[in-house]
Motif scaffolding. Structure first.
Motif, short mmCIF file in Angstrom:
data_model
loop_
_atom_site.label_atom_id
_atom_site.label_comp_id
_atom_site.label_asym_id
_atom_site.label_seq_id
_atom_site.Cartn_x
_atom_site.Cartn_y
_atom_site.Cartn_z
N SER A 21 0.83 -1.20 0.00
CA SER A 21 0.00 0.00 0.00
C SER A 21 0.86 1.25 0.00
O SER A 21 0.63 2.20 -0.74
N ALA A 22 1.89 1.23 0.84
CA ALA A 22 2.73 2.42 0.98
C ALA A 22 3.55 2.70 -0.28
O ALA A 22 3.65 3.83 -0.73
N GLY A 24 4.03 3.08 -3.86
CA GLY A 24 3.13 3.23 -5.00
C GLY A 24 3.59 4.36 -5.89
O GLY A 24 4.78 4.73 -5.90
N LEU A 25 2.63 4.92 -6.60
CA LEU A 25 2.97 6.02 -7.49
C LEU A 25 3.65 7.14 -6.70
O LEU A 25 4.45 7.89 -7.23
N GLY A 26 3.32 7.24 -5.42
CA GLY A 26 3.88 8.27 -4.57
C GLY A 26 5.40 8.16 -4.47
O GLY A 26 6.10 9.17 -4.42
N ASN A 27 5.91 6.94 -4.42
CA ASN A 27 7.36 6.77 -4.28
C ASN A 27 8.07 7.02 -5.59
O ASN A 27 9.16 7.59 -5.62
N ILE A 100 -10.16 8.61 -3.70
CA ILE A 100 -8.80 8.53 -4.23
C ILE A 100 -8.71 7.40 -5.25
O ILE A 100 -8.14 7.54 -6.32
N TYR A 104 -7.07 7.24 -8.86
CA TYR A 104 -5.86 6.39 -8.86
C TYR A 104 -6.02 5.33 -9.96
O TYR A 104 -5.07 4.97 -10.64
N PHE A 222 1.17 11.08 2.30
CA PHE A 222 0.69 10.38 1.12
C PHE A 222 1.42 9.05 0.94
O PHE A 222 0.81 8.01 0.73
N THR A 223 2.73 9.10 1.06
CA THR A 223 3.50 7.90 0.73
C THR A 223 3.29 6.81 1.77
O THR A 223 3.42 5.63 1.46
N SER A 225 0.46 6.21 3.13
CA SER A 225 -0.98 5.90 3.06
C SER A 225 -1.69 6.20 4.37
O SER A 225 -2.50 5.40 4.84
N MET A 228 -6.39 7.52 5.69
CA MET A 228 -7.51 7.02 4.90
C MET A 228 -7.98 5.66 5.36
O MET A 228 -8.56 4.90 4.60
N ILE A 230 -6.46 2.99 5.86
CA ILE A 230 -5.83 1.78 5.33
C ILE A 230 -5.05 1.05 6.42
O ILE A 230 -5.21 -0.15 6.65
N SER A 317 -1.20 -0.60 -4.28
CA SER A 317 -1.80 0.48 -3.50
C SER A 317 -3.31 0.52 -3.72
O SER A 317 -4.08 0.77 -2.80
N SER A 320 -5.34 -1.75 -1.54
CA SER A 320 -5.52 -1.32 -0.16
C SER A 320 -6.62 -0.27 -0.06
O SER A 320 -7.38 -0.23 0.91
N LEU A 321 -6.72 0.57 -1.08
CA LEU A 321 -7.79 1.58 -1.08
C LEU A 321 -9.15 0.90 -1.19
O LEU A 321 -10.11 1.27 -0.51
N1 PHE Z 1 1.09 5.35 -0.50
C1 PHE Z 1 0.84 5.29 -1.87
C2 PHE Z 1 1.96 5.81 -2.69
O1 PHE Z 1 2.97 6.18 -2.21
C3 PHE Z 1 -0.26 6.14 -2.29
C4 PHE Z 1 -1.51 5.86 -1.76
C5 PHE Z 1 -2.21 6.91 -1.40
C6 PHE Z 1 -1.96 4.59 -1.66
C7 PHE Z 1 -3.38 6.69 -0.93
C8 PHE Z 1 -3.11 4.38 -1.18
C9 PHE Z 1 -3.81 5.44 -0.79
O2 PHE Z 1 1.79 5.90 -3.88
#
Ligand code: PHE
Length: 442
Positions: A21-22, A24-27, A100, A104, A222-223, A225, A228, A230, A317, A320-321
């Motif tokens: 979950s952590a 993801g696109l954020g990293n 989200i 996403y 965000f990164t 998670s 929300m 999760i 990710s 998990s949402l």
């Molecule tokens: N943590 C995820 C990421 O770094 C982003 C994310 C945000 C995932 C919200 C789930 C919910 O991309």
């Protein structure tokens, strides 16, 4: 039909799923462009401090609520504090996760489309035109979004242990290999020295810019998670014996490593090609394809590996949402997991169509932003910090110190007191600042 509450098969299953979950696109994408447009290493340092001072306590708090209540994001609060309004935190979390995922899924769809493109020889023409033409068309992006959502629905449909845990156990090691492999390759391209200087040797003047602090704190939330539901939902499938602080520490360290190594993919390549690191959101879909093209023959293969990495990270990710909504609606409406997953997955996909179409096909604006950007800002700037803030206040102010120590497993640890102090005072103030600046800047 009340089904027995599911549980993770093992502690590592839980850690890998939470990492899924952590990471993801954020990293891969958000971290690089946030760092690129916020002064590089100064951002990195503030980000690391935020992860430690904010990310760790907030994650531990969400874990403790979930494991203690053994319930979904909303019921967790109403079970632990009946007839009190704390459940609002969970409600906001579920709403945030739901919204989200709607956009996403759109970006996940884009990355599947690019994976397919690189599987079949790469993209043709100018990457920037190609991207805007694709996201600006009506049917194509929606079709890819639906495919991405179908994959997420399929995994959550199967359940916690056989769906989420099993796929995370396969995906996370694979992701690690891909990310390290690509970074090593990127560092052979000739831009490593500049990239390392950009990432690791700070310009001290940058620390006076308040925007960097906001960007870094927002990225930390965000990164990981957070905010929300999760972390709360995932830890509700834990048995009471497992240790929370070490799990949180492992997840945070690995998530941060993923972000830094992703930076080592993106920045050396950028510098090798003389491109600007502050390019912004188009980094992944426009700048990277330009680089892949410049690599010649091997570029298609590198592009393919990159977009497989990107799609897998997005998928782990997304599940998990989806799980946050499914866990809640399943209990709330007394439905089976399968029915709930299908129904919520379909509704989320349908809402996502608006985000997809708002990228050029149809004019769908809210307050002057495209629908996608609006939902992103509304959830990121408002719902997430608000939900995280209420959760933190719930634990730090309504539980006794003994309960906090006990349910976060920090009893007897030397750093228990500073941690509680941080969670009680520093974290809420920092979240309030993020919330206020986010609203003002919106
Ligand atoms: N943590 C995820 C990421 O770094 C982003 C994310 C945000 C995932 C919200 C789930 C919910 O991309």
């Amino acid at each position: 039909m009340v089904e027995k509450r599911e549980q993770w098969g093992s502690r590592w299953g839980f850690i890998l799923a939470t990492m899924g979950s952590a990471v993801g696109l954020g990293n891969i994408w958000r971290f690089s462009f946030a760092m690129g447009s916020n002064g590089g290493s100064a951002f990195l340092i503030i980000y690391l401090v935020s992860v430690l001072l904010l990310g760790f306590p907030v994650m531990l708090i969400e874990f403790s609520i979930g494991r203690r209540s053994q319930a979904d994001a909303v019921q967790a609060f109403s079970k632990l504090a009946p007839k009190k309004p704390w459940f609002l935190a969970g409600g906001l979390g579920v709403l945030a996760a739901f919204l989200i995922l709607s956009f996403y899924g759109v970006i996940g769809g884009w990355s599947l489309r690019y994976t397919f493109d690189y599987m079949t020889g790469g993209i043709s023409g100018d990457p920037s035109d190609y991207f805007s033409q694709f996201i600006g068309s009506a049917a194509q992006p929606v079709a890819w979004q639906f495919l991405f959502m179908a994959l997420s629905i399929g995994i959550v449909y199967v359940g916690v242990q056989k769906g989420i845990e099993l796929t995370s156990k396969v995906m996370m090691p694979l992701l690690s290999i891909l990310v390290v492999g690509l970074a090593v390759y990127s560092m052979t391209l000739g831009g490593t020295r500049e990239a390392l200087a950009f990432m690791f040797s700070p310009e001290w003047s940058a620390f006076t810019d308040p925007n960097i602090y906001l960007a870094a704190m927002g990225q930390a939330f965000f990164t990981l998670s957070l905010g929300m539901g999760i972390m709360l939902t995932y830890s509700s499938y834990l048995d009471p014996e497992s240790s929370l602080p070490s799990s949180a520490a492992i997840i945070i360290v690995l998530d941060t490593l993923f972000a830094i190594i992703s930076g080592l993919i993106i920045f050396p390549a950028l510098f090798a090609f003389g491109l600007d690191p502050s390019e912004g959101a188009g980094l992944v879909f426009i700048v990277l394809p330009t680089i892949f093209e410049g690599l010649g023959g091997i570029g298609t293969l590198v592009g393919l590996i990159f977009f497989i990495l990107f799609s897998l990270a997005a998928l782990s990710s997304a599940i998990s949402l989806l799980e946050v909504s499914v866990a809640y609606f399943m209990r709330r409406f007394n439905l089976s997991r399968k029915t709930t997953t299908l129904l919520s997955g379909i509704v989320i996909s349908l809402i996502g169509i608006l985000s997809s179409l708002s990228q050029g096909a149809v004019d769908i604006e809210v307050f002057g932003d495209s629908f996608l950007d609006f939902v992103d800002a509304f959830t990121g700037n408002l719902l997430l910090p608000l939900s995280a803030l209420i959760s933190v206040l719930f634990v730090t102010w309504s539980w006794s110190t003994e309960d906090i120590l006990h349910h976060t497993d920090i009893h007897g640890k030397a750093w228990a007191e500073p941690l509680i102090f941080t969670a009680k005072f520093i974290a809420p103030i920092a979240i309030l600042i993020v919330l206020a600046i986010g609203i003002i800047n919106w």
